[in-house]
Write a protein that holds these residues in place. Structure first.
Motif, short mmCIF file in Angstrom:
data_model
loop_
_atom_site.label_atom_id
_atom_site.label_comp_id
_atom_site.label_asym_id
_atom_site.label_seq_id
_atom_site.Cartn_x
_atom_site.Cartn_y
_atom_site.Cartn_z
N ARG A 127 0.86 -1.18 0.00
CA ARG A 127 0.00 0.00 0.00
C ARG A 127 0.90 1.23 0.00
O ARG A 127 2.10 1.14 0.26
N ARG A 128 0.31 2.35 -0.30
CA ARG A 128 1.06 3.60 -0.26
C ARG A 128 1.46 3.94 1.17
O ARG A 128 0.69 3.74 2.11
N ALA A 129 2.67 4.42 1.33
CA ALA A 129 3.10 4.89 2.64
C ALA A 129 2.35 6.18 2.99
O ALA A 129 1.92 6.92 2.11
N GLY A 130 2.21 6.43 4.28
CA GLY A 130 1.41 7.58 4.69
C GLY A 130 2.17 8.88 4.81
O GLY A 130 1.58 9.95 4.72
N ARG A 131 3.51 8.82 4.98
CA ARG A 131 4.23 10.04 5.33
C ARG A 131 5.36 10.40 4.37
O ARG A 131 5.96 11.46 4.52
N ILE A 132 5.66 9.55 3.42
CA ILE A 132 6.70 9.84 2.43
C ILE A 132 6.08 9.74 1.04
O ILE A 132 5.63 8.66 0.63
N ALA A 133 6.03 10.84 0.33
CA ALA A 133 5.39 10.87 -0.99
C ALA A 133 6.05 9.87 -1.93
O ALA A 133 7.28 9.84 -2.06
N GLY A 134 5.21 9.06 -2.56
CA GLY A 134 5.71 8.10 -3.54
C GLY A 134 6.24 6.81 -2.98
O GLY A 134 6.58 5.89 -3.73
N ALA A 135 6.35 6.70 -1.66
CA ALA A 135 6.87 5.48 -1.04
C ALA A 135 5.76 4.43 -0.91
O ALA A 135 4.57 4.75 -0.89
N GLY A 140 8.71 -4.12 4.41
CA GLY A 140 9.60 -3.22 3.70
C GLY A 140 8.99 -1.87 3.41
O GLY A 140 7.77 -1.72 3.33
N LEU A 141 9.87 -0.91 3.26
CA LEU A 141 9.49 0.44 2.83
C LEU A 141 10.26 0.72 1.56
O LEU A 141 11.49 0.85 1.58
N ARG A 142 9.55 0.78 0.44
CA ARG A 142 10.18 1.06 -0.85
C ARG A 142 10.19 2.57 -1.07
O ARG A 142 9.14 3.20 -1.22
N LEU A 143 11.37 3.13 -1.08
CA LEU A 143 11.51 4.58 -1.24
C LEU A 143 11.52 4.93 -2.72
O LEU A 143 12.15 4.24 -3.52
N PRO A 144 10.84 5.98 -3.12
CA PRO A 144 10.75 6.30 -4.55
C PRO A 144 12.11 6.68 -5.12
O PRO A 144 13.02 7.09 -4.38
N PRO A 145 12.28 6.55 -6.43
CA PRO A 145 13.57 6.89 -7.05
C PRO A 145 14.06 8.27 -6.64
O PRO A 145 13.33 9.25 -6.73
N GLY A 146 15.31 8.31 -6.16
CA GLY A 146 15.91 9.58 -5.78
C GLY A 146 15.81 9.93 -4.31
O GLY A 146 16.51 10.83 -3.83
#
Length: 229
Positions: free
Chosen positions: A5-13, A67-73
């Motif tokens: 699911r989308r993370a709540g506090r980091i955009a795009g994560a 896991g927390l997948r962080l968006p590119p960059g």
């Protein structure tokens, strides 16, 4: 069993979780230009760097993953190292953060929540002053199908400077990132029922054979193997 699911506090994560079942084959993880902060019930806290080709993730029966997948960059600002240092690697978090990683592991315990894992990343991101805004701009341009030259012009960098910044932000140069993002666009379109020939044409491939060859090189299998059913 896998869910995300989308993370709540980091955009795009994206937050994801899985549990390995007995006899399950390795999971094929496709490259995406992202870095992941991961907790495993067997291995503890670790980091998955950006892959150039598919990674086969192996688990033992009953092993739990969060896991927390962080968006590119975004990953470099959270983890404190350039993305290319972690390219094609899985690294214990304490190799990067030392004792701080041990303290975080103790705080998270043996059944961490997604919110707690995300809080770890948020704290690091705030301390770093946020992600490099150039990362989101480069990734968005390439994800939309813009050429490397057009992307360089859009963000105001020369080709060499764009390559250097991309290595640090994504783990590889803009051409490789563009190729990976194109594959992911193509697979997403195919999953809606669009035929492969049209997917190739709309995705910017020379033809269907080009798409098949490119996906096989990145994913390790032909594109038909990556669709459900």
């Amino acid at each position: 069993m896998y869910r995300e699911r989308r993370a709540g506090r980091i955009a795009g994560a994206v937050v994801w979780a899985s549990r390995a079942r007995a006899g399950a084959p390795p999971t094929r993880v496709l490259p995406d230009g992202c870095l992941d902060l991961i907790w495993s019930s067997r291995s503890g806290l670790l980091v998955a760097g950006p892959d150039r080709t598919a990674h086969l993730s192996r688990s033992v029966a009953g092993e739990r993953w969060l896991g927390l997948r962080l968006p590119p960059g975004t990953g470099p600002a959270v983890l404190g190292v350039p993305a290319d240092v972690l390219r094609d690697r899985r690294v214990p978090l304490d190799a990067l953060w030392g004792r701080a990683a041990d303290e975080i592991a103790e705080r998270l315990g043996d059944r961490p929540s997604a919110a707690a894992l995300e809080s770890v990343a948020v704290d690091r991101l705030v301390a770093a002053g946020g992600p490099d805004p150039l990362g989101a701009r480069i990734a968005a341009s390439l994800a939309a199908g813009a050429s490397v030259a057009a992307t360089a012009a859009e963000v105001g960098l020369g080709p060499r400077a764009l390559h250097r910044r991309s290595q640090a932000l994504f783990g590889y140069g803009p051409k490789t990132l563009a190729r990976i993002l194109r594959m992911r666009r193509a697979l997403a379109l195919a999953r809606t029922g669009v035929g492969w020939a049209e997917v190739a044409a709309r995705g910017g491939y020379a033809d269907q054979a080009h798409l098949t060859r490119d996906v096989r090189e990145l994913a390790g299998v032909p594109p038909t193997r990556l669709l459900p059913g």
